[in-house]
Scaffold this active site. Structure first.
Site, mmCIF file in Angstrom:
data_model
loop_
_atom_site.group_PDB
_atom_site.id
_atom_site.type_symbol
_atom_site.label_atom_id
_atom_site.label_comp_id
_atom_site.label_asym_id
_atom_site.label_seq_id
_atom_site.Cartn_x
_atom_site.Cartn_y
_atom_site.Cartn_z
ATOM 1 N N MET A 41 0.741 -1.219 -0.073
ATOM 2 C CA MET A 41 -0.095 -0.090 0.051
ATOM 3 C C MET A 41 1.093 1.378 0.122
ATOM 4 O O MET A 41 0.475 2.331 0.426
ATOM 5 C CB MET A 41 -0.944 -0.023 1.168
ATOM 6 C CG MET A 41 -2.071 -1.088 1.084
ATOM 7 S SD MET A 41 -3.576 -0.707 1.918
ATOM 8 C CE MET A 41 -3.102 -0.389 3.590
ATOM 9 N N GLY A 42 2.040 1.122 -0.312
ATOM 10 C CA GLY A 42 2.987 2.204 -0.298
ATOM 11 C C GLY A 42 3.716 2.616 0.612
ATOM 12 O O GLY A 42 3.726 1.694 1.770
ATOM 13 N N LEU A 44 6.614 3.233 1.240
ATOM 14 C CA LEU A 44 7.726 1.861 1.591
ATOM 15 C C LEU A 44 8.907 2.422 2.534
ATOM 16 O O LEU A 44 9.361 3.487 2.536
ATOM 17 C CB LEU A 44 8.242 1.729 0.083
ATOM 18 C CG LEU A 44 7.274 1.337 -0.962
ATOM 19 C CD1 LEU A 44 8.024 0.963 -2.425
ATOM 20 C CD2 LEU A 44 6.439 0.081 -0.545
ATOM 21 N N ALA A 46 12.474 0.001 4.412
ATOM 22 C CA ALA A 46 13.432 -1.156 4.307
ATOM 23 C C ALA A 46 12.986 -2.391 4.260
ATOM 24 O O ALA A 46 13.285 -3.432 3.510
ATOM 25 C CB ALA A 46 14.520 -0.934 5.077
ATOM 26 N N HIS A 48 9.817 -3.119 3.144
ATOM 27 C CA HIS A 48 9.255 -3.558 1.781
ATOM 28 C C HIS A 48 10.533 -3.745 0.872
ATOM 29 O O HIS A 48 10.143 -4.704 -0.294
ATOM 30 C CB HIS A 48 8.455 -2.346 1.263
ATOM 31 C CG HIS A 48 7.124 -2.024 2.196
ATOM 32 N ND1 HIS A 48 7.202 -0.876 3.058
ATOM 33 C CD2 HIS A 48 6.091 -2.597 2.259
ATOM 34 C CE1 HIS A 48 5.968 -0.874 3.583
ATOM 35 N NE2 HIS A 48 5.181 -1.952 3.070
ATOM 36 N N GLY A 159 5.535 -10.262 3.777
ATOM 37 C CA GLY A 159 6.599 -10.262 5.006
ATOM 38 C C GLY A 159 5.621 -10.854 6.214
ATOM 39 O O GLY A 159 4.479 -10.772 6.430
ATOM 40 N N GLN A 165 -2.145 -11.977 8.623
ATOM 41 C CA GLN A 165 -2.392 -11.773 7.028
ATOM 42 C C GLN A 165 -1.664 -12.904 6.324
ATOM 43 O O GLN A 165 -2.623 -13.368 5.271
ATOM 44 C CB GLN A 165 -1.903 -10.539 6.717
ATOM 45 C CG GLN A 165 -1.771 -10.356 5.074
ATOM 46 C CD GLN A 165 -1.280 -8.824 4.673
ATOM 47 O OE1 GLN A 165 -2.077 -7.855 4.492
ATOM 48 N NE2 GLN A 165 0.024 -8.904 4.231
ATOM 49 N N LEU A 196 10.331 -2.958 11.441
ATOM 50 C CA LEU A 196 9.998 -1.938 10.591
ATOM 51 C C LEU A 196 8.697 -1.638 10.364
ATOM 52 O O LEU A 196 8.018 -2.667 9.810
ATOM 53 C CB LEU A 196 10.911 -1.856 9.564
ATOM 54 C CG LEU A 196 12.307 -1.798 9.407
ATOM 55 C CD1 LEU A 196 13.224 -1.982 8.285
ATOM 56 C CD2 LEU A 196 12.839 -0.586 10.297
ATOM 57 N N ARG A 199 4.594 2.954 10.368
ATOM 58 C CA ARG A 199 3.913 3.833 11.650
ATOM 59 C C ARG A 199 5.167 4.207 12.464
ATOM 60 O O ARG A 199 4.738 5.083 13.154
ATOM 61 C CB ARG A 199 3.045 2.865 12.342
ATOM 62 C CG ARG A 199 1.916 2.590 11.604
ATOM 63 C CD ARG A 199 1.045 1.617 12.490
ATOM 64 N NE ARG A 199 -0.526 1.099 11.772
ATOM 65 C CZ ARG A 199 -1.326 0.623 12.139
ATOM 66 N NH1 ARG A 199 -1.481 0.341 13.323
ATOM 67 N NH2 ARG A 199 -2.325 0.115 11.386
#
Length: 296
Positions: A41-42, A44, A46, A48, A159, A165, A196, A199
């Site tokens: 969802m952008g 980004l 490290a 990601h 991840g 999820q 990481l 947030r």
């Protein structure tokens, strides 16, 4: 000097499919022609980018989707305030050699408004994060299924930080006989141990220091786990209780097989999950632990 080639940013479904088909036709047979999707969802970071690097290791045509999916947001969550940093994200992906960025508008993904057809995540989706964010996982699985159908990847990369999820995606792919392989990348942490997250940038310095209690609690639980479930739970709760800025939402140990909380006396591989508010910011983390028997 390294010359960065900006990824091709594509906003239409037909355009993406055409570009992927052309890339596959140009590629040598084998791994170079394998398509790997990294859904995001952008905003980004490290973590990601570690998914992108794993994607490159699995195939030659890497597609990163950047789409803030409205179906994942509940009525009390502010969709409008979610960070949208497309230019910075594309620049970061250029450094990683990504070929295509799929950045559709909401109207492209849901041309008739919110989709009437949804992928339902099942009972596990009502637990833990699902209890806090009703409907979140149905929205997540719906958009993941749409992305798989749009991109047609051989591999999709997720991840481990979002453990619930990952479990639900794996369950859905098995239940729906989806042929795409799932690759799960371990959690990426700051040197301090903090997982990481986009947030983290919203934490004040004192809050960021306090947030280290989450990863410290998980590490303490893993160290105590050979002495059994209760020992692992006590070790984690002791660290969390000592940090007044951390307001615990849940701390639970689940079975990898069904993601249900384990019973007293459970032994073997498990996963501890924690969610807490640090100031106004809600953080999650998890760690694999191996539970032994409680000492006699």
């Amino acid at each position: 000097m390294n010359v960065l080639i900006k990824p091709e940013v594509i906003s239409t479904i037909d355009g993406l499919r055409e570009r992927i088909a052309a890339a596959k036709n140009r590629a040598e047979p084998g791994p170079a022609a394998r398509v790997v999707l990294v859904p995001t969802m952008g905003a980004l970071h490290a973590g990601h980018l570690s998914l992108v690097r794993r994607a490159h290791a699995r195939g030659g045509i890497v597609v990163v989707s950047i789409f803030v999916n409205p179906l994942q947001f509940g009525p009390t969550e502010d969709l409008a305030s979610y960070p949208r940093t497309l230019d910075a994200d594309v620049a970061a992906l250029a450094a990683e050699g990504v070929a295509f960025v799929f950045a559709p508008e909401v109207s492209t993904m849901y041309p008739d408004g919110a989709a009437d057809t949804r992928v339902t995540a099942g009972p596990v989706a009502a637990l833990l994060e699902g209890a806090v964010r009703p409907g979140h996982f149905d929205g997540m699985l719906t958009v993941v299924t749409k992305l798989i159908n749009i991109v047609g990847p051989d591999v999709v990369v997720f991840g481990q930080k979002d453990a619930q999820q990952v479990f639900l995606v794996q369950q859905a792919f098995a239940d729906l006989n989806m042929r795409t392989e799932i690759e799960v990348v371990p959690i990426v942490r700051e040197p301090s141990g903090l997982a990481l997250s986009s947030r983290n940038r919203r934490l004040e310095p004192t809050e960021k220091e306090a947030a280290l209690a989450l990863s410290a609690a998980l590490a303490a639980a893993a160290a105590a786990a050979p002495d059994g479930l209760q020992a692992a739970q006590v070790a984690a709760h002791t660290i969390l209780a000592a940090q007044p800025l951390v307001k615990l939402d849940y701390l639970v140990v689940v079975s990898p097989q069904d993601f249900q909380p384990v019973a007293a006396g459970f032994t073997g591989p498990a996963r501890m999950l924690v969610a807490a508010h640090v100031g106004s910011i809600r953080l999650i983390d998890n760690e694999a632990i191996d539970l032994g028997s409680a000492p006699a």
